[in-house]
Design an enzyme around this catalytic site. Sequence first.
Site, PDB file in Angstrom:
ATOM      1  N   ASP A 142      -6.099  -0.021   6.891  1.00 17.68           N
ATOM      2  CA  ASP A 142      -4.768   0.057   7.491  1.00 17.68           C
ATOM      3  C   ASP A 142      -4.556   1.337   8.293  1.00 17.68           C
ATOM      4  O   ASP A 142      -4.154   1.300   9.455  1.00 17.68           O
ATOM      5  CB  ASP A 142      -3.717  -0.045   6.371  1.00 17.68           C
ATOM      6  CG  ASP A 142      -2.327   0.291   6.841  1.00 17.68           C
ATOM      7  OD1 ASP A 142      -1.624  -0.615   7.316  1.00 17.68           O
ATOM      8  OD2 ASP A 142      -1.935   1.473   6.733  1.00 17.68           O
ATOM      9  N   ALA A 170       0.026  -1.606   9.358  1.00 18.52           N
ATOM     10  CA  ALA A 170      -1.010  -2.388  10.037  1.00 18.52           C
ATOM     11  C   ALA A 170      -1.392  -3.614   9.214  1.00 18.52           C
ATOM     12  O   ALA A 170      -1.563  -4.715   9.754  1.00 18.52           O
ATOM     13  CB  ALA A 170      -2.240  -1.521  10.309  1.00 18.52           C
ATOM     14  N   ASP A 171      -1.528  -3.444   7.916  1.00 19.27           N
ATOM     15  CA  ASP A 171      -1.845  -4.583   7.052  1.00 19.27           C
ATOM     16  C   ASP A 171      -0.728  -5.612   7.060  1.00 19.27           C
ATOM     17  O   ASP A 171      -0.955  -6.816   7.236  1.00 19.27           O
ATOM     18  CB  ASP A 171      -2.073  -4.101   5.621  1.00 19.27           C
ATOM     19  CG  ASP A 171      -3.498  -3.641   5.368  1.00 19.27           C
ATOM     20  OD1 ASP A 171      -4.419  -4.231   5.951  1.00 19.27           O
ATOM     21  OD2 ASP A 171      -3.683  -2.703   4.591  1.00 19.27           O
ATOM     22  N   LEU A 172       0.492  -5.155   6.842  1.00 16.54           N
ATOM     23  CA  LEU A 172       1.607  -6.089   6.699  1.00 16.54           C
ATOM     24  C   LEU A 172       1.917  -6.806   8.013  1.00 16.54           C
ATOM     25  O   LEU A 172       2.150  -8.019   8.029  1.00 16.54           O
ATOM     26  CB  LEU A 172       2.841  -5.351   6.183  1.00 16.54           C
ATOM     27  CG  LEU A 172       2.705  -4.780   4.766  1.00 16.54           C
ATOM     28  CD1 LEU A 172       3.906  -3.915   4.421  1.00 16.54           C
ATOM     29  CD2 LEU A 172       2.533  -5.898   3.743  1.00 16.54           C
ATOM     30  N   GLY A 175      -0.656  -9.351   8.680  1.00 14.76           N
ATOM     31  CA  GLY A 175      -0.392 -10.535   7.872  1.00 14.76           C
ATOM     32  C   GLY A 175       0.620 -11.458   8.526  1.00 14.76           C
ATOM     33  O   GLY A 175       0.472 -12.690   8.488  1.00 14.76           O
TER      34      GLY A 175
END
Length: 398
Positions: A142, A170-172, A175
């Site tokens: 991330d 970045a991850d969320l 997603g």
Amino acid sequence: MKPLEGLVILDLSRVLACPFATMLLAEMGAEVIKVEQPGSGDETRSFEPFAEGEGGSVSGYYMACNRTKRSITVNMRHEEGRKILRDLAAQADVLVENFPVGTLARRGLDWPSLEAVNPRLIYLSCTGFGQSGPYAKRKGYDTVFQAMGGMMGLTGERGGGPVKPGLPVADLSSGLWVAIAILSALQGRSRTGKGGHVDVSMFDAQVALLTIAAARHFALGEVPPRLGTEHPGRVPSASFRCSDDRYLHITASDQHWAPLCAALDLPDLAADATLSTNAGRVAQRERVMAAMSAAMETLPRGDAFARLDGVGVPAGPVLALDEVLTDEHVQARGLVESFEHPVLGSFPALRNPLRFEGWDNPELSRPPLLGEHTEAVLMQRLGLDAARIAALKEAGAL
């Protein structure tokens, strides 16, 4: 009926971005079959923080992004395990994976291999830098994507170094892109009858979020400086320290300027016609910010908010996490619910924020225990009996 009921997703992903996406889809009705490594499972099962219950401890990290799924354990390094995954993919609507580029191709589980057994399959690959390009083989997390994608460079105090946001943005956000991609591909399949491969790059996803910052560069040739909580193109838009050492965030447009000056007792600013437009205030940013900061430092946060809210100026207190979770509006909207867990008992969680008319709303269900549904899924989906499943476990395929 929930909007995604009947949809079957084979989820080979781990950690955060893709599990977050598939959890959202599961809570909207999709059957998500999460495939985990025998013995250890998704590596986030070992990530802190751990919630303690009478039955032991469970990773809060894992629970945050894996609710409402079915967990099966399959050894992808075993030929029988790979056959099981191919058989499950033959029945699935969607397959989601986030392995390094080339990993599943070596195991006969890539898109060309599975398209041959299920032409209607939507196969989504989410990697750090995508399936092509000079960085395709690179690994990252991330914060690497935040750094390289521009987010971190834009974030921080005036004159200071880069700062990461308090959440794995970045991850969320990747997603959310994954969920959008899956729903888009399914709509396309409904028209053509054919599946396809979707290439999601977490790096690309961050670059795509630059939007307004990129617009300033395209229009003005500007690289926006770090401004803390201030907005580069709007004044006032910032968080102000109040007399009780708490912060209030204010974002005002032209129609709010006169009532804001009246509420904060700023007659000199109100009388200056050059400040009546945002362009004028941006040009005199330092003057406006200094005057507003001085006024806010004389007022407790509650009083300042009451004054501004009372005259329709958009403002909100900068709340700590515990304040957010106990906020009266959060409670009224039911954003914090709970599920019953076999190890922990009742445990709180954030609910899916979507509300539907015409379909049933998302429901909060617990995350699965490791391999909890292996036997049920293989019996229901593949018609295997208990003896065959036991033999596969003995052989190390499950």
